[in-house]
Design an enzyme around this catalytic site. Structure first.
Site, mmCIF file in Angstrom:
data_model
loop_
_atom_site.group_PDB
_atom_site.id
_atom_site.type_symbol
_atom_site.label_atom_id
_atom_site.label_comp_id
_atom_site.label_asym_id
_atom_site.label_seq_id
_atom_site.Cartn_x
_atom_site.Cartn_y
_atom_site.Cartn_z
ATOM 1 C CG ASP A 91 -0.305 0.063 2.523
ATOM 2 O OD1 ASP A 91 0.903 0.359 2.586
ATOM 3 O OD2 ASP A 91 -0.991 -0.167 3.530
ATOM 4 N N GLY A 94 -0.610 5.844 2.677
ATOM 5 C CA GLY A 94 -1.567 6.916 2.870
ATOM 6 C C GLY A 94 -2.502 6.685 4.037
ATOM 7 C CG PHE A 95 -5.529 3.459 6.224
ATOM 8 C CD1 PHE A 95 -6.836 3.920 6.244
ATOM 9 C CD2 PHE A 95 -5.089 2.682 7.286
ATOM 10 C CE1 PHE A 95 -7.687 3.608 7.299
ATOM 11 C CE2 PHE A 95 -5.930 2.370 8.342
ATOM 12 C CZ PHE A 95 -7.226 2.830 8.344
ATOM 13 C CD GLN A 188 -10.051 7.445 -0.937
ATOM 14 O OE1 GLN A 188 -11.141 7.456 -0.347
ATOM 15 N NE2 GLN A 188 -9.020 6.745 -0.486
ATOM 16 N N GLY A 215 -11.391 4.263 1.013
ATOM 17 C CA GLY A 215 -12.291 5.084 1.815
ATOM 18 C C GLY A 215 -13.588 4.419 2.206
ATOM 19 C CG ASP A 265 -5.858 -5.187 2.338
ATOM 20 O OD1 ASP A 265 -5.398 -4.840 3.444
ATOM 21 O OD2 ASP A 265 -6.452 -4.398 1.585
ATOM 22 C CB CYS A 303 -11.244 -26.339 9.557
ATOM 23 S SG CYS A 303 -9.736 -25.479 9.065
ATOM 24 C CB CYS A 305 -6.135 -25.239 9.009
ATOM 25 S SG CYS A 305 -6.602 -25.047 10.754
ATOM 26 C CB CYS A 308 -8.773 -27.852 12.421
ATOM 27 S SG CYS A 308 -9.518 -26.242 12.803
ATOM 28 C CG HIS A 334 -8.903 -21.883 12.296
ATOM 29 N ND1 HIS A 334 -9.423 -23.036 11.740
ATOM 30 C CD2 HIS A 334 -9.965 -21.051 12.497
ATOM 31 C CE1 HIS A 334 -10.737 -22.920 11.630
ATOM 32 N NE2 HIS A 334 -11.096 -21.725 12.080
#
Length: 372
Positions: A91, A94-95, A188, A215, A265, A303, A305, A308, A334
């Protein structure tokens, strides 16, 4: 970067695609685990591959402050620095800069801010953000934008949208690695349809290789976010990837995909994992609670994974409550596996034209109210 749409949903705006970077290809729609400081918290690169992750997100602001982009450049770039051979999106910073509130000051050139670490003064503008990301060597870079708070006045958002467009042009001019790194623009406009339209038209006219919607998921009601997606996504090019920034609840992934989003994300799955909360097919489960002290079943019986397949709720609860790192490693594995697998199921549903049926079944089991 190459992006190909392989299949469009018969009764929604969802699409199944393939996005290829210099570090491999992956199917879309996709969820990107967040590796803020050149690591997805508690996870090794091999563990990320094991859960099926092929692209992760890292943060320009944090890597600029520590260890510094020049050190990462000297290491051979972010991929070598963190030993990750998959794709990376960075990224713009900015955020994070704008979330500093009173610690920052915005002007036409960029943002002057105080480090949240030691109070030292720094500056990031469009050219600086691109320079840092060029040094990091990520596969996909984001243009520097002004992240608009919620709520905000029409006049403030208009001024911000116009500045974001000017900054986007400056980012394009500053981008030096056009053969190895792809630059995305960011739309935005807050919750004002007129300004979303203006921002989309202006940013798309600059000809980026992909487009993000920024935004949103910043405090507005869910319905308002989905209304903005309904309005904004059709304004973006059909043949370019569309990225909804900072969104990662299961329902937001479904609703975004249905409206034509390709990339997501969010820090949510790793953040709640560190507090002992996990996703299951039947909803969220707070495994640190006393109710699970003698529960010798997996976090989610459906699950497969690592957590689990090998450990029980009682054991993971014990680890978390005594402060053992393995506990939050297992909940993190998980949660990320849960979302990556969910996106794989969504991809299959788009291909088989049963996406809405999958959503209805998932919502009913998870306990989510319908939004469509």
């Amino acid at each position: 970067m190459n992006f190909n749409i392989l299949k469009k949903s018969a009764n929604t705006s969802a699409r199944l695609g393939e996005l290829e970077t210099l570090h491999g290809s992956f199917a879309t729609p996709v969820f990107m685990p967040v590796g803020t400081q050149a690591t997805v918290k508690t996870m090794t690169p091999d563990e990320l591959k094991e859960i099926g992750a092929k692209i992760i997100l890292s943060n320009t602001y944090h890597l600029y402050l520590r260890p510094g982009h020049e050190i990462i450049r000297e290491a051979g770039g972010l991929h070598k620095f963190m030993n990750w051979d998959g794709s990376i999106l960075t990224d713009s910073g900015g955020f994070q800069v704008f979330s500093l509130g009173e610690l920052r000051e915005i002007n036409e050139e960029g943002v002057t801010f105080r480090s949240h670490i030691d109070g030292s003064i720094h500056f990031i503008g469009p050219e600086t953000s691109v320079e840092i990301q060029n040094a990091l060597g990520s596969d996909i870079m984001m243009a520097f934008d002004e992240c608009i708070p919620y709520p905000a006045t029409f006049e403030y958002v208009l001024s911000s949208v116009e500045r974001t467009t000017r900054w986007a042009e400056r980012c394009q001019k500053a981008h030096n690695n056009i053969d190895t790194q792809t630059l995305f623009g960011i739309v935005q406009g807050g919750v004002y349809k007129e300004l979303r339209r203006k921002s989309a038209i202006d940013i798309v006219s600059l000809g980026f290789e992909g487009y993000a919607i920024g935004g949103l998921s910043v405090g507005e009601p869910k319905k308002e976010m989905y209304d903005m997606l309904d309005f904004t996504v059709p304004l973006l090019p059909d043949d370019k990837p569309r990225y909804l920034m900072g969104v990662g609840t299961p329902e937001d992934l479904f609703e975004g995909v249905i409206r034509g989003i390709d990339m997501f994300d969010c820090v949510l799955p790793t953040r709640i994992a560190r507090h002992g909360t996990v996703f299951t097919k039947k909803g969220k489960l707070v495994v640190r609670n006393a109710a699970y002290a003698r529960d010798f079943t997996p976090l989610d019986p459906s699950c497969d994974c690592y957590a689990c397949k090998n450990f029980t709720r009682a054991y993971i609860r014990h680890l978390i409550n005594v402060g053992e790192i393995l506990g939050i490693r297992l909940t993190t594995i998980h949660n990320l596996h849960f979302l990556v697998t969910l996106m794989q199921e969504i991809q299959k549903a788009i291909e088989g034209d049963y996406l809405l049926e999958l959503k209805d079944e998932f919502y009913a089991n998870f306990g989510i109210l319908q939004y469509m």
